[in-house]
Scaffold this active site. Structure first.
Site, PDB file in Angstrom:
ATOM      1  N   LYS A  11       0.848  -1.199   0.000  1.00  0.00           N
ATOM      2  CA  LYS A  11       0.000   0.000   0.000  1.00  0.00           C
ATOM      3  C   LYS A  11       0.883   1.249   0.000  1.00  0.00           C
ATOM      4  CE  LYS A  11      -3.686  -2.681   2.032  1.00  0.00           C
ATOM      5  NZ  LYS A  11      -4.893  -2.728   2.824  1.00  0.00           N
ATOM      6  N   GLU A 168     -11.210 -10.471  -0.990  1.00  0.00           N
ATOM      7  CA  GLU A 168     -10.910  -9.642   0.171  1.00  0.00           C
ATOM      8  C   GLU A 168     -12.206  -9.009   0.678  1.00  0.00           C
ATOM      9  OE1 GLU A 168      -6.504  -8.371   0.149  1.00  0.00           O
ATOM     10  OE2 GLU A 168      -7.602  -6.926  -1.047  1.00  0.00           O
ATOM     11  N   SER A 214      -6.733  -8.947   7.021  1.00  0.00           N
ATOM     12  CA  SER A 214      -6.213  -9.231   8.366  1.00  0.00           C
ATOM     13  C   SER A 214      -5.638 -10.637   8.510  1.00  0.00           C
ATOM     14  CB  SER A 214      -7.290  -8.965   9.423  1.00  0.00           C
ATOM     15  OG  SER A 214      -7.721  -7.620   9.349  1.00  0.00           O
TER      16      SER A 214
HETATM   17  P1  PGA Z   1      -4.651  -6.303   5.498  1.00  0.00           P
HETATM   18  O1  PGA Z   1      -4.841  -5.823   3.966  1.00  0.00           O
HETATM   19  O2  PGA Z   1      -3.869  -7.576   5.461  1.00  0.00           O
HETATM   20  O3  PGA Z   1      -3.888  -5.171   6.149  1.00  0.00           O
HETATM   21  O4  PGA Z   1      -6.014  -6.483   6.071  1.00  0.00           O
HETATM   22  C1  PGA Z   1      -5.069  -6.751   2.943  1.00  0.00           C
HETATM   23  C2  PGA Z   1      -5.231  -6.014   1.649  1.00  0.00           C
HETATM   24  O5  PGA Z   1      -5.864  -4.956   1.633  1.00  0.00           O
HETATM   25  O6  PGA Z   1      -4.733  -6.461   0.596  1.00  0.00           O
END
Ligand code: PGA
Length: 252
Positions: A11, A168, A214
């Site tokens: 990200k 997701e 998560s």
């Molecule tokens: P997260 O994000 O593992 O921090 O929940 C997953 C993603 O958005 O690809």
């Protein structure tokens, strides 16, 4: 046999120096203890060319987190699929819920992005998933089916072979709330069934479907134990080598 994959989505985290340090540390960790799955890191655009020099010749694949819906030209600030490919990257994440909701990326825009990414030889990690209200209303299958159909169903089966899917659930992203392994399996099996209807049984059998939201070392093994879960797309836990490696090791 479809691939088992653990992919990191950095990200908008890590400046260039921090990203280089993270990639270098991951490379060393995986050289010392080889993974039992494919490993991919998806980084901000500005990291790609430098990180490609670190990951080249290793087990680590490299991807971008987005690309433009136009091939080239006067689109100030955009980065094309061809540019991504020219860095040495092999993958691109498209359709992430953060892009859909914060940047207004529609199914139609994503269709253009997918086409350009594939035309430039990138593998696409295509994200789909429902928001909390949709799950509470029991509409998750309908929502995910529409996301698949809206952006991918004009592809040929040959093109679809370069798609990796990532389920997701939006309510699980960055919230610490994980889907249960049964919720993940139910959805992954549903997705595989939809892919079978559209692209045939072989395409459905071969497509890797990752779970994201998560995912962490403590829950990865349970989630990955399900027959239709082929790995994970990892956000927060991809920013520390110990955590990311812990998830990679869930395949051992
Ligand atoms: P997260 O994000 O593992 O921090 O929940 C997953 C993603 O958005 O690809």
């Amino acid at each position: 046999m479809r691939k088992k994959i653990v992919a990191g989505n950095w990200k908008m985290n890590m400046n260039l120096q921090e990203g280089v340090a993270l990639a270098t540390e991951l490379k060393a960790a995986l050289a010392a203890d080889a993974p039992a799955c494919d490993v991919v890191i998806c980084t901000p655009f500005i990291h790609l060319a430098t990180v490609a020099g670190i990951t080249e010749g290793t087990v680590i694949g490299l991807g971008a987190e987005n690309c433009a819906d136009k091939a080239k030209g006067a689109y100030t600030g955009e980065v094309s699929a061809e540019m991504v490919k020219s860095t040495g990257a092999q993958y691109v994440i498209l359709g992430h819920s953060e892009r859909r909701s914060y940047y207004g990326e529609t199914a139609e825009i994503l269709k253009e992005k997918v086409n350009l990414a594939l035309a430039n030889g990138l593998k696409v990690i295509f994200c789909i998933g429902e928001v909390k209200e949709e799950r509470e209303a029991g509409k998750q299958n309908e929502v995910v089916a529409a996301q698949l159909a809206g952006s991918l169903y004009e592809l040929t089966a040959e093109q679809f072979a370069n798609i990796i899917l990532a389920y997701e659930p939006v309510w699980a992203i960055g919230t610490g709330l994980t889907a249960t392994s049964d919720q993940a399996e139910d959805m992954h099996a549903f997705i595989r069934g939809e892919i079978a209807k559209q692209f045939g049984a072989e395409a459905a059998e071969n497509v890797s479907i990752l779970y994201g939201g998560s995912c962490k070392p403590s829950n990865a093994k349970e989630i990955f134990s399900k027959p239709d879960v082929d790995g994970g797309l990892i956000g927060g836990a991809a920013l520390k080598v110990a955590d990311f490696k812990g998830i990679i090791d869930a395949w051992k």
